[in-house]
Design a protein around this motif. Structure first.
Motif, PDB file in Angstrom:
ATOM      1  N   PRO A 120      15.568  -8.393  -1.112  1.00 44.92           N
ATOM      2  CA  PRO A 120      16.469  -9.519  -1.415  1.00 44.92           C
ATOM      3  C   PRO A 120      17.886  -9.292  -0.899  1.00 44.92           C
ATOM      4  CG  PRO A 120      15.831  -8.341  -3.434  1.00 44.92           C
ATOM      5  CD  PRO A 120      15.020  -7.775  -2.327  1.00 44.92           C
ATOM      6  N   ARG A 121      18.333  -8.036  -0.909  1.00 47.99           N
ATOM      7  CA  ARG A 121      19.703  -7.757  -0.448  1.00 47.99           C
ATOM      8  C   ARG A 121      19.824  -7.972   1.063  1.00 47.99           C
ATOM      9  NH1 ARG A 121      18.628  -4.654  -4.874  1.00 47.99           N
ATOM     10  NH2 ARG A 121      20.271  -4.715  -6.432  1.00 47.99           N
ATOM     11  N   LEU A 122      18.799  -7.539   1.792  1.00 45.51           N
ATOM     12  CA  LEU A 122      18.842  -7.730   3.249  1.00 45.51           C
ATOM     13  C   LEU A 122      18.746  -9.222   3.582  1.00 45.51           C
ATOM     14  CD1 LEU A 122      16.572  -4.758   4.423  1.00 45.51           C
ATOM     15  CD2 LEU A 122      19.052  -4.823   4.190  1.00 45.51           C
ATOM     16  N   GLN A 123      17.866  -9.904   2.863  1.00 43.93           N
ATOM     17  CA  GLN A 123      17.724 -11.355   3.109  1.00 43.93           C
ATOM     18  C   GLN A 123      19.034 -12.079   2.837  1.00 43.93           C
ATOM     19  OE1 GLN A 123      14.313 -12.317   0.740  1.00 43.93           O
ATOM     20  NE2 GLN A 123      12.893 -12.131   2.472  1.00 43.93           N
ATOM     21  N   ALA A 124      19.698 -11.684   1.733  1.00 42.98           N
ATOM     22  CA  ALA A 124      20.970 -12.338   1.397  1.00 42.98           C
ATOM     23  C   ALA A 124      22.006 -12.108   2.498  1.00 42.98           C
ATOM     24  CB  ALA A 124      21.480 -11.813   0.059  1.00 42.98           C
ATOM     25  N   ALA A 125      21.850 -11.006   3.236  1.00 43.77           N
ATOM     26  CA  ALA A 125      22.789 -10.708   4.325  1.00 43.77           C
ATOM     27  C   ALA A 125      22.307 -11.333   5.640  1.00 43.77           C
ATOM     28  CB  ALA A 125      22.947  -9.203   4.479  1.00 43.77           C
ATOM     29  N   GLY A 126      21.242 -12.146   5.569  1.00 49.90           N
ATOM     30  CA  GLY A 126      20.752 -12.835   6.763  1.00 49.90           C
ATOM     31  C   GLY A 126      19.908 -11.953   7.671  1.00 49.90           C
ATOM     32  N   LEU A 127      19.388 -10.860   7.130  1.00 51.58           N
ATOM     33  CA  LEU A 127      18.571  -9.952   7.945  1.00 51.58           C
ATOM     34  C   LEU A 127      17.093 -10.126   7.615  1.00 51.58           C
ATOM     35  CD1 LEU A 127      20.779  -6.766   7.622  1.00 51.58           C
ATOM     36  CD2 LEU A 127      20.227  -7.927   9.785  1.00 51.58           C
ATOM     37  N   HIS A 128      16.272 -10.184   8.651  1.00 48.92           N
ATOM     38  CA  HIS A 128      14.828 -10.279   8.488  1.00 48.92           C
ATOM     39  C   HIS A 128      14.283  -8.856   8.321  1.00 48.92           C
ATOM     40  CE1 HIS A 128      10.827 -11.833   9.228  1.00 48.92           C
ATOM     41  NE2 HIS A 128      10.643 -10.912  10.146  1.00 48.92           N
ATOM     42  N   LEU A 129      13.299  -8.663   7.421  1.00 46.80           N
ATOM     43  CA  LEU A 129      12.707  -7.330   7.265  1.00 46.80           C
ATOM     44  C   LEU A 129      11.247  -7.365   7.703  1.00 46.80           C
ATOM     45  CD1 LEU A 129      13.299  -4.527   5.021  1.00 46.80           C
ATOM     46  CD2 LEU A 129      11.004  -5.430   4.799  1.00 46.80           C
ATOM     47  N   ALA A 130      10.868  -6.416   8.540  1.00 46.43           N
ATOM     48  CA  ALA A 130       9.480  -6.362   9.024  1.00 46.43           C
ATOM     49  C   ALA A 130       8.939  -4.946   8.865  1.00 46.43           C
ATOM     50  CB  ALA A 130       9.439  -6.770  10.491  1.00 46.43           C
ATOM     51  N   THR A 131       7.612  -4.840   8.688  1.00 47.97           N
ATOM     52  CA  THR A 131       6.994  -3.508   8.551  1.00 47.97           C
ATOM     53  C   THR A 131       5.858  -3.364   9.556  1.00 47.97           C
ATOM     54  OG1 THR A 131       5.419  -4.243   6.863  1.00 47.97           O
ATOM     55  CG2 THR A 131       7.546  -3.409   6.080  1.00 47.97           C
ATOM     56  N   ARG A 132       5.586  -2.122   9.933  1.00 49.61           N
ATOM     57  CA  ARG A 132       4.518  -1.806  10.884  1.00 49.61           C
ATOM     58  C   ARG A 132       3.422  -1.045  10.152  1.00 49.61           C
ATOM     59  NH1 ARG A 132       5.644  -4.923  15.264  1.00 49.61           N
ATOM     60  NH2 ARG A 132       6.194  -3.577  16.995  1.00 49.61           N
ATOM     61  N   LEU A 133       2.242  -1.636  10.108  1.00 49.84           N
ATOM     62  CA  LEU A 133       1.098  -1.020   9.422  1.00 49.84           C
ATOM     63  C   LEU A 133       0.095  -0.553  10.470  1.00 49.84           C
ATOM     64  CD1 LEU A 133      -0.363  -0.659   6.572  1.00 49.84           C
ATOM     65  CD2 LEU A 133      -1.434  -2.865   7.026  1.00 49.84           C
ATOM     66  N   ARG A 134      -0.387   0.673  10.338  1.00 52.79           N
ATOM     67  CA  ARG A 134      -1.371   1.151  11.318  1.00 52.79           C
ATOM     68  C   ARG A 134      -2.782   0.736  10.888  1.00 52.79           C
ATOM     69  NH1 ARG A 134       1.284   4.435  15.095  1.00 52.79           N
ATOM     70  NH2 ARG A 134       3.077   5.563  14.256  1.00 52.79           N
ATOM     71  N   ARG A 135      -3.654   0.567  11.904  1.00 51.36           N
ATOM     72  CA  ARG A 135      -5.035   0.116  11.615  1.00 51.36           C
ATOM     73  C   ARG A 135      -5.723   1.040  10.619  1.00 51.36           C
ATOM     74  NH1 ARG A 135      -6.036  -2.028  17.297  1.00 51.36           N
ATOM     75  NH2 ARG A 135      -5.808  -4.227  16.832  1.00 51.36           N
ATOM     76  N   TRP A 136      -5.476   2.337  10.745  1.00 51.66           N
ATOM     77  CA  TRP A 136      -6.122   3.306   9.841  1.00 51.66           C
ATOM     78  C   TRP A 136      -5.812   2.982   8.382  1.00 51.66           C
ATOM     79  CZ3 TRP A 136      -9.851   6.774  10.193  1.00 51.66           C
ATOM     80  CH2 TRP A 136      -9.994   7.698   9.171  1.00 51.66           C
ATOM     81  N   ASP A 137      -4.556   2.662   8.112  1.00 47.05           N
ATOM     82  CA  ASP A 137      -4.158   2.395   6.725  1.00 47.05           C
ATOM     83  C   ASP A 137      -4.784   1.109   6.208  1.00 47.05           C
ATOM     84  OD1 ASP A 137      -2.612   4.700   6.442  1.00 47.05           O
ATOM     85  OD2 ASP A 137      -0.908   3.766   7.416  1.00 47.05           O
ATOM     86  N   ALA A 138      -4.881   0.102   7.074  1.00 44.34           N
ATOM     87  CA  ALA A 138      -5.510  -1.157   6.648  1.00 44.34           C
ATOM     88  C   ALA A 138      -7.004  -0.932   6.385  1.00 44.34           C
ATOM     89  CB  ALA A 138      -5.309  -2.224   7.714  1.00 44.34           C
ATOM     90  N   ALA A 139      -7.668  -0.206   7.308  1.00 48.56           N
ATOM     91  CA  ALA A 139      -9.125  -0.022   7.185  1.00 48.56           C
ATOM     92  C   ALA A 139      -9.460   0.868   5.992  1.00 48.56           C
ATOM     93  CB  ALA A 139      -9.679   0.584   8.473  1.00 48.56           C
ATOM     94  N   THR A 140      -8.684   1.915   5.763  1.00 52.71           N
ATOM     95  CA  THR A 140      -9.002   2.810   4.640  1.00 52.71           C
ATOM     96  C   THR A 140      -8.669   2.142   3.301  1.00 52.71           C
ATOM     97  OG1 THR A 140      -6.892   3.946   5.017  1.00 52.71           O
ATOM     98  CG2 THR A 140      -8.862   4.995   5.897  1.00 52.71           C
ATOM     99  N   ALA A 141      -7.598   1.339   3.264  1.00 46.84           N
ATOM    100  CA  ALA A 141      -7.292   0.623   2.011  1.00 46.84           C
ATOM    101  C   ALA A 141      -8.399  -0.387   1.706  1.00 46.84           C
ATOM    102  CB  ALA A 141      -5.934  -0.071   2.109  1.00 46.84           C
ATOM    103  N   ALA A 142      -8.968  -0.988   2.753  1.00 43.26           N
ATOM    104  CA  ALA A 142     -10.056  -1.958   2.527  1.00 43.26           C
ATOM    105  C   ALA A 142     -11.236  -1.272   1.844  1.00 43.26           C
ATOM    106  CB  ALA A 142     -10.480  -2.583   3.853  1.00 43.26           C
ATOM    107  N   GLY A 143     -11.445   0.016   2.147  1.00 45.00           N
ATOM    108  CA  GLY A 143     -12.580   0.741   1.562  1.00 45.00           C
ATOM    109  C   GLY A 143     -12.270   1.361   0.204  1.00 45.00           C
ATOM    110  N   ALA A 144     -11.007   1.284  -0.219  1.00 41.41           N
ATOM    111  CA  ALA A 144     -10.605   1.996  -1.453  1.00 41.41           C
ATOM    112  C   ALA A 144     -10.615   1.077  -2.664  1.00 41.41           C
ATOM    113  CB  ALA A 144      -9.223   2.620  -1.261  1.00 41.41           C
ATOM    114  N   SER A 145     -11.610   0.195  -2.736  1.00 44.89           N
ATOM    115  CA  SER A 145     -11.637  -0.770  -3.833  1.00 44.89           C
ATOM    116  C   SER A 145     -12.142  -0.149  -5.128  1.00 44.89           C
ATOM    117  CB  SER A 145     -12.539  -1.946  -3.459  1.00 44.89           C
ATOM    118  OG  SER A 145     -13.817  -1.445  -3.097  1.00 44.89           O
TER     119      SER A 145
END
Ligand SMILES: Cc1cc2nc3c(=O)[nH]c(=O)nc-3n(C[C@H](O)[C@H](O)[C@H](O)COP(=O)(O)OP(=O)(O)OC[C@H]3O[C@@H](n4cnc5c(N)ncnc54)[C@H](O)[C@@H]3O)c2cc1C
Length: 428
Positions: A370-395
């Protein structure tokens, strides 16, 4: 505790991680499956386990790289090693889908600390356990080994946690906090969830019992706390964790906006993280002040984190990226102010960072947004395929996750596991 440090990880760099992997690879097959449970102590050069955890934790090398190397060398005989690396990814994915479990741990530590103020005898017992002054054979040694080296063998971590909870009757959350302050590989998912598992809160009703005979056997006779341990523990009990939430999704970057890159302890490979962005500047963000609750992170762990960030920053420059300024602050508010200043000075309109792991990194990022947004800054994150695929299996439990290991190994072998995930990919 003023014992001399014993540096087991003198260099926090990708080169040192790759060298360690290379040295360990011949033993990552049948030898690992046979010998890994022996804890021969810090005085010998451990050859039966990899000691790759600090490098994996800071992602100076990736889980996929390590798995691909082990399978490439040993084929199916690397199965046990792959399963153990899988535990790291499983815990990370499990917590990412139930971040409230970490928040509850953190809140609980604060309550436990308040309890110590009201109960001086308990406070003295915690202090004696942390300093290794309990009189329990083995336990005192591990407490001191942890302080001197920032590392314990997996079996010693299990014995230590079990004795802390069931023999010394100390609050488990304070033990987990001690590990977060002292371990060089301190990781909110592996640590919090392993402590919960020993306590009987993960596989519910199944606590881990440290037994004198097991300790004697697997320390090659170095310790024998016969008659000193509670070997029939009653599992702890609390409300069950919520069902798995959604798998993590990255906040997409806007390729048209000039970017300030943020390096964190979650990903030490910035040279493969920020492709396709107009990079205006970079900062190396020290998150260690947020790791633990009861006190600051010990110097060996803080130094490794700092050096890992410096190594990552040097590789970013070598790949043609901007030089990263070290940044740190004790509160998220102060961090936000610094990042806003740095972004403005660099002419950046968005801030891009590795997708924060559940735990303190995600907590800080949630507070920054919220603080970055209030300052007019966009926030983005980079997720690696490994993390997405392993989280999908960690149900659910690890048993189910393990059934899904073969396609994950294929992903690791394909070389695509460390690529960046597109926004929608992680939903599948
Ligand atoms: C109470 C407790 C707390 C722990 N806290 C942490 C922590 O904060 N950070 C951390 O990285 N690990 C933690 N572990 C897991 C494990 O003990 C360490 O990852 C392992 O001992 C690291 O040594 P190694 O690299 O030589 O392991 P190896 O046996 O060589 O295994 C290779 C890699 O697989 C992963 N791995 C192996 N076993 C486990 C496991 N049981 N759980 C998760 N990952 C595993 C690690 O990344 C490790 O580097 C904890 C375990 C317990 C019982």
């Amino acid at each position: 505790m003023d014992l001399p440090l014993l540096p087991l990880f003198p260099e926090a760099s990708r080169a040192a991680g790759l060298q360690r992997l290379d040295g360990f690879l011949p033993r990552a097959g049948a030898a690992y499956a046979r010998d890994r449970n022996h804890d021969r102590g810090a005085a010998v050069v451990r050859g039966n386990v990899s000691m790759l955890s600090p490098f994996l934790r800071h992602r100076l090398i990736s889980e996929a790289e390590v798995i691909a190397a082990a399978v490439g060398r040993h084929g199916a005989a690397a199965g046990k090693f792959v399963e153990e690396v899988g535990w790291r990814s499983y815990w990370k994915g499990w917590l990412a889908r139930r971040p409230g479990v970490w928040a509850a741990w953190r809140q609980g530590v604060a309550q436990d600390l308040a309890g110590l103020v009201r109960n001086p005898a308990l406070a003295a017992a915690v202090e004696a356990a942390e300093a290794g002054r309990t009189g329990i054979d083995g336990f005192d040694h591990w407490a001191q080994e942890l302080a001197r080296t920032g590392y314990l063998h997996n079996h010693a971590r299990m014995w230590f946690a079990s004795i802390w909870i069931f023999t010394l009757n100390l609050p488990w959350r304070l033990g987990a906090d001690l590990f977060m302050r002292r371990l060089i590989d301190a990781d909110p998912a592996s640590n919090t969830l392993s402590w919960r598992q020993v306590a009987g809160l993960h596989s519910r009703g199944k606590a881990y019992a440290a037994r004198a005979a097991n300790i004697h056997g697997f320390t090659d006779g170095r310790f024998n706390p016969a008659g000193q341990l509670n070997e029939t523990p009653e599992p702890l009990d609390e409300a069950p964790p919520p069902p798995a939430g959604p798998v993590p999704r990255p906040y997409p970057a806007d390729p048209r906006l000039p970017a300030l890159l943020v390096l964190t302890e979650d990903d030490g490979r910035p040279e493969t993280l920020f492709d396709g962005l107009e990079m205006r500047g970079a900062v190396a963000l020290d998150l260690t002040p947020f790791r633990a609750v009861a006190g600051p992170v010990a110097e060996p762990a803080a130094a490794f984190a700092r050096d890992a960030l410096a190594d990552a920053a040097a590789r970013l420059v070598a790949a043609g990226g901007p030089a990263a300024l070290p940044v740190g602050a004790p509160t998220a508010e102060a961090l936000a102010a610094t990042l806003i200043d740095d972004a403005r000075a660099a002419g950046a309109r968005q801030i891009v960072l590795p997708h924060p792991a559940a735990g303190h990194a995600a907590m800080v990022v949630d507070r920054l947004i919220p603080r970055l947004q209030a300052a007019g800054l966009h926030l983005a994150t980079r997720l690696r395929r490994w993390d997405a695929a392993t989280a999908a299996g960690a149900s659910h439990g690890y048993f189910r996750f393990r059934k899904g290991l073969p396609p994950l190994v294929e992903l690791a072998l394909s070389g695509g596991a460390d690529e960046i995930c597109m926004t929608d990919e992680s939903r599948r």
